[in-house]
Design a protein around this motif. Structure first.
Motif, PDB file in Angstrom:
ATOM      1  N   ALA A 141       0.831  -1.208   0.000  1.00 24.92           N
ATOM      2  CA  ALA A 141       0.000   0.000   0.000  1.00 24.92           C
ATOM      3  C   ALA A 141       0.864   1.257   0.000  1.00 24.92           C
ATOM      4  O   ALA A 141       0.538   2.262  -0.640  1.00 24.92           O
ATOM      5  CB  ALA A 141      -0.923  -0.028   1.230  1.00 24.92           C
ATOM      6  N   GLN A 142       1.994   1.192   0.723  1.00 21.82           N
ATOM      7  CA  GLN A 142       2.889   2.365   0.746  1.00 21.82           C
ATOM      8  C   GLN A 142       3.474   2.659  -0.633  1.00 21.82           C
ATOM      9  O   GLN A 142       3.551   3.806  -1.070  1.00 21.82           O
ATOM     10  CB  GLN A 142       4.010   2.114   1.753  1.00 21.82           C
ATOM     11  N   ARG A 143       3.892   1.598  -1.357  1.00 17.91           N
ATOM     12  CA  ARG A 143       4.443   1.802  -2.697  1.00 17.91           C
ATOM     13  C   ARG A 143       3.408   2.396  -3.640  1.00 17.91           C
ATOM     14  O   ARG A 143       3.697   3.276  -4.449  1.00 17.91           O
ATOM     15  CB  ARG A 143       4.963   0.465  -3.246  1.00 17.91           C
ATOM     16  N   LYS A 144       2.171   1.910  -3.535  1.00 17.85           N
ATOM     17  CA  LYS A 144       1.118   2.468  -4.386  1.00 17.85           C
ATOM     18  C   LYS A 144       0.901   3.949  -4.091  1.00 17.85           C
ATOM     19  O   LYS A 144       0.680   4.757  -4.991  1.00 17.85           O
ATOM     20  CB  LYS A 144      -0.187   1.691  -4.168  1.00 17.85           C
ATOM     21  N   ALA A 191       1.446   9.651  -5.784  1.00 15.92           N
ATOM     22  CA  ALA A 191       1.939  11.010  -5.517  1.00 15.92           C
ATOM     23  C   ALA A 191       2.824  11.507  -6.664  1.00 15.92           C
ATOM     24  O   ALA A 191       2.719  12.656  -7.118  1.00 15.92           O
ATOM     25  CB  ALA A 191       2.712  11.033  -4.199  1.00 15.92           C
ATOM     26  N   ALA A 192       3.726  10.632  -7.176  1.00 21.04           N
ATOM     27  CA  ALA A 192       4.613  11.028  -8.277  1.00 21.04           C
ATOM     28  C   ALA A 192       3.815  11.340  -9.536  1.00 21.04           C
ATOM     29  O   ALA A 192       4.091  12.312 -10.255  1.00 21.04           O
ATOM     30  CB  ALA A 192       5.627   9.912  -8.548  1.00 21.04           C
ATOM     31  N   ALA A 193       2.809  10.521  -9.828  1.00 13.36           N
ATOM     32  CA  ALA A 193       1.980  10.761 -11.012  1.00 13.36           C
ATOM     33  C   ALA A 193       1.238  12.082 -10.899  1.00 13.36           C
ATOM     34  O   ALA A 193       1.095  12.830 -11.874  1.00 13.36           O
ATOM     35  CB  ALA A 193       1.000   9.602 -11.202  1.00 13.36           C
ATOM     36  N   SER A 194       0.777  12.409  -9.700  1.00 14.20           N
ATOM     37  CA  SER A 194       0.062  13.678  -9.502  1.00 14.20           C
ATOM     38  C   SER A 194       0.978  14.872  -9.745  1.00 14.20           C
ATOM     39  O   SER A 194       0.604  15.846 -10.405  1.00 14.20           O
ATOM     40  CB  SER A 194      -0.509  13.724  -8.069  1.00 14.20           C
ATOM     41  N   VAL A 195       2.222  14.788  -9.207  1.00 13.18           N
ATOM     42  CA  VAL A 195       3.178  15.888  -9.406  1.00 13.18           C
ATOM     43  C   VAL A 195       3.499  16.057 -10.888  1.00 13.18           C
ATOM     44  O   VAL A 195       3.562  17.173 -11.427  1.00 13.18           O
ATOM     45  CB  VAL A 195       4.462  15.631  -8.591  1.00 13.18           C
ATOM     46  N   LEU A 196       3.721  14.942 -11.606  1.00 18.57           N
ATOM     47  CA  LEU A 196       4.031  15.000 -13.031  1.00 18.57           C
ATOM     48  C   LEU A 196       2.887  15.619 -13.820  1.00 18.57           C
ATOM     49  O   LEU A 196       3.095  16.441 -14.724  1.00 18.57           O
ATOM     50  CB  LEU A 196       4.336  13.590 -13.541  1.00 18.57           C
ATOM     51  N   LEU A 197       1.663  15.248 -13.489  1.00 10.65           N
ATOM     52  CA  LEU A 197       0.499  15.788 -14.191  1.00 10.65           C
ATOM     53  C   LEU A 197       0.376  17.289 -13.971  1.00 10.65           C
ATOM     54  O   LEU A 197       0.121  18.055 -14.904  1.00 10.65           O
ATOM     55  CB  LEU A 197      -0.768  15.063 -13.709  1.00 10.65           C
ATOM     56  N   VAL A 198       0.589  17.726 -12.720  1.00 13.07           N
ATOM     57  CA  VAL A 198       0.514  19.161 -12.425  1.00 13.07           C
ATOM     58  C   VAL A 198       1.593  19.927 -13.199  1.00 13.07           C
ATOM     59  O   VAL A 198       1.345  20.995 -13.768  1.00 13.07           O
ATOM     60  CB  VAL A 198       0.653  19.396 -10.905  1.00 13.07           C
TER      61      VAL A 198
END
Length: 445
Positions: free
Chosen positions: A67-70, A75-82
């Motif tokens: 769950a932690q890895r997910k 979080a990384a995908a959200s930063v990249l999208l922003v």
């Protein structure tokens, strides 16, 4: 039943409890982590009885780690999208300015402007309008400049007088008539130094003086100057010039040339004939003596300003004269005089002393420099071939050098010393140079 000490995870915990005399509480579990095992123990209401549960801690924590890895990936995908959305927004905002920049560069480089006008923003529209106006003005100026160039070219082609346009002492444009007067094509002269046109430095310096005075007063100048045609002959030209500064603050001049050679020759024929050799057009012996007397008198008062004299004598001239005839001998002397004058014109001047003997005078010259110049003359003449009547002959010279030191002002011993140096060069085998010094200005050499 197995021994409690041999069970993985339970044995060490049990031993630890026993060593510490820790009680096992009835009804409540105590938990310890031992060797990657999670061990829970609790007592039961029976003497010397207790319950233990052993669980592999890695298996227990695996769901939490997944769950932690997910969570990290989300979080990384959200930063990249922003970040991507921010970059796209900046590009959308900057696109009109980029288009304007490209159009401005195209206009400044005189290229075809890119047709991608910005589509939004009042400031962008205002800038686009300004660039459109600049582009139209540049196109108009280009047409005007091309029309002016065509007009100027027509004038230069048809003008009955010689026209020369210079900029910063460089020949920029010449009329067809000026090219014919000078014997050069326009391509041979355009881009060359103005000094190349003049017969000697004295003529050029006089024009430069008049140009400076004219620029400081009325902006014009006028006078007769000796120019040098491509074939080496003199062209006396009446020069009427005007000075101007162009947009780049370069000093520009326009000359109108008129050939006055014939009129000047008629006007000065008696004077010229008295001071020049009729065969070679060089100063004769009388003019040479008069000129070097004045030169030595001047240098006698100037410290460290020696004057070098080169006595130049053709080797075996009589053989050419006897074998090919006197006409060939005269032609050889004329061609030799022209070539010798061209070789030393930038550093001195030449006179014909008589027969096949010539003098080269080098003001402000040391013995070492005079020897270098003499060697250049000797080597250049050795490479030259005289052609006449289908035959060609290699011509060599012997050269004697004498430098008159500061304070020396007597011509006769100086000339004798140079003559003797040339004589020794001939005795040593010809086609060579001999340097001699004047030990005593009153001594006979």
């Amino acid at each position: 039943m197995a021994n409690v000490r041999s069970e993985p995870g339970v044995g060490p915990v049990y031993a630890q409890w026993r060593s510490q005399l820790k009680p096992i509480t009835t009804g409540r579990a105590d938990t310890e982590t031992v060797n990657d095992h999670l061990v829970s123990m609790a007592g039961v209401p029976m003497p010397e009885w207790w319950v233990a549960r052993v669980t592999d801690s890695r298996a227990l924590l695996a769901p939490l780690q997944g769950a932690q890895r997910k969570a990290w990936w989300l979080a990384a995908a959200s930063v990249l999208l922003v970040g991507l959305l921010a970059v796209l927004s900046m590009l959308w905002v900057a696109r009109p300015l980029t288009q304007l920049h490209r159009r401005a560069q195209a206009i400044l480089l005189s290229q075809n402007p890119v047709d991608d006008s910005p589509s939004h923003g009042a400031e962008s529209e205002l800038l686009a309008g300004a660039l459109d106006h600049l582009e139209a003005q540049q196109l108009h100026n280009g047409h005007q400049a091309e029309f002016s160039r065509m007009q100027l070219q027509g004038i230069l082609e048809q003008a009955p007088v010689g026209i020369v346009i210079t900029r910063n002492e460089v020949l920029e444009l010449l009329s067809q008539q000026a090219s014919l007067m000078l014997g050069y094509s326009r391509a041979e002269l355009e881009g060359q130094s103005v000094r190349q046109l003049f017969a000697d430095d004295a003529q050029y310096d006089e024009l430069a003086r008049q140009m400076r005075e004219g620029a400081a007063t009325r902006g014009g100048y006028e006078g007769e100057f000796a120019l040098r045609r491509k074939d080496g002959s003199l062209l006396w030209a009446r020069v009427v010039g005007r000075m101007a500064l162009d947009r780049r603050s370069a000093m520009a001049a326009v000359w109108v040339l008129e050939d006055v050679t014939s009129a000047r020759d008629e006007r000065r024929k008696p004077m010229w004939a008295n001071s020049h050799d009729l065969l070679t057009s060089l100063p004769n012996r009388a003019a040479f003596l008069e000129r070097v007397r004045a030169l030595l008198a001047h240098h006698a008062e100037v410290p460290d300003s020696g004057v070098a004299l080169l006595h130049v004598d053709l080797d075996h001239f009589t053989l050419v004269n006897d074998r090919l005839g006197h006409e060939a001998g005269d032609l050889l002397l004329r061609q030799f005089a022209t070539l010798l004058d061209e070789l030393v014109r930038h550093v001195g001047w030449v006179a014909r002393l008589g027969g096949d003997e010539f003098a080269v005078v080098l003001p402000n010259c040391t013995a070492a420099r005079a020897e270098l110049i003499a060697e250049h003359v000797r080597a250049s003449l050795e490479e030259w071939e005289f052609a006449y009547g289908g035959e060609s002959s290699t011509i060599t010279v012997s050269i004697g050098i004498v430098v008159a030191p500061t304070g020396f002002d007597e011509v006769t011993p100086w000339l004798r010393a140079a003559d003797m140096a040339c004589y020794y060069a001939k005795r040593a085998g010809r086609n060579r140079i001999m340097v001699r010094e004047i030990m005593d200005k009153a001594a006979t050499v």
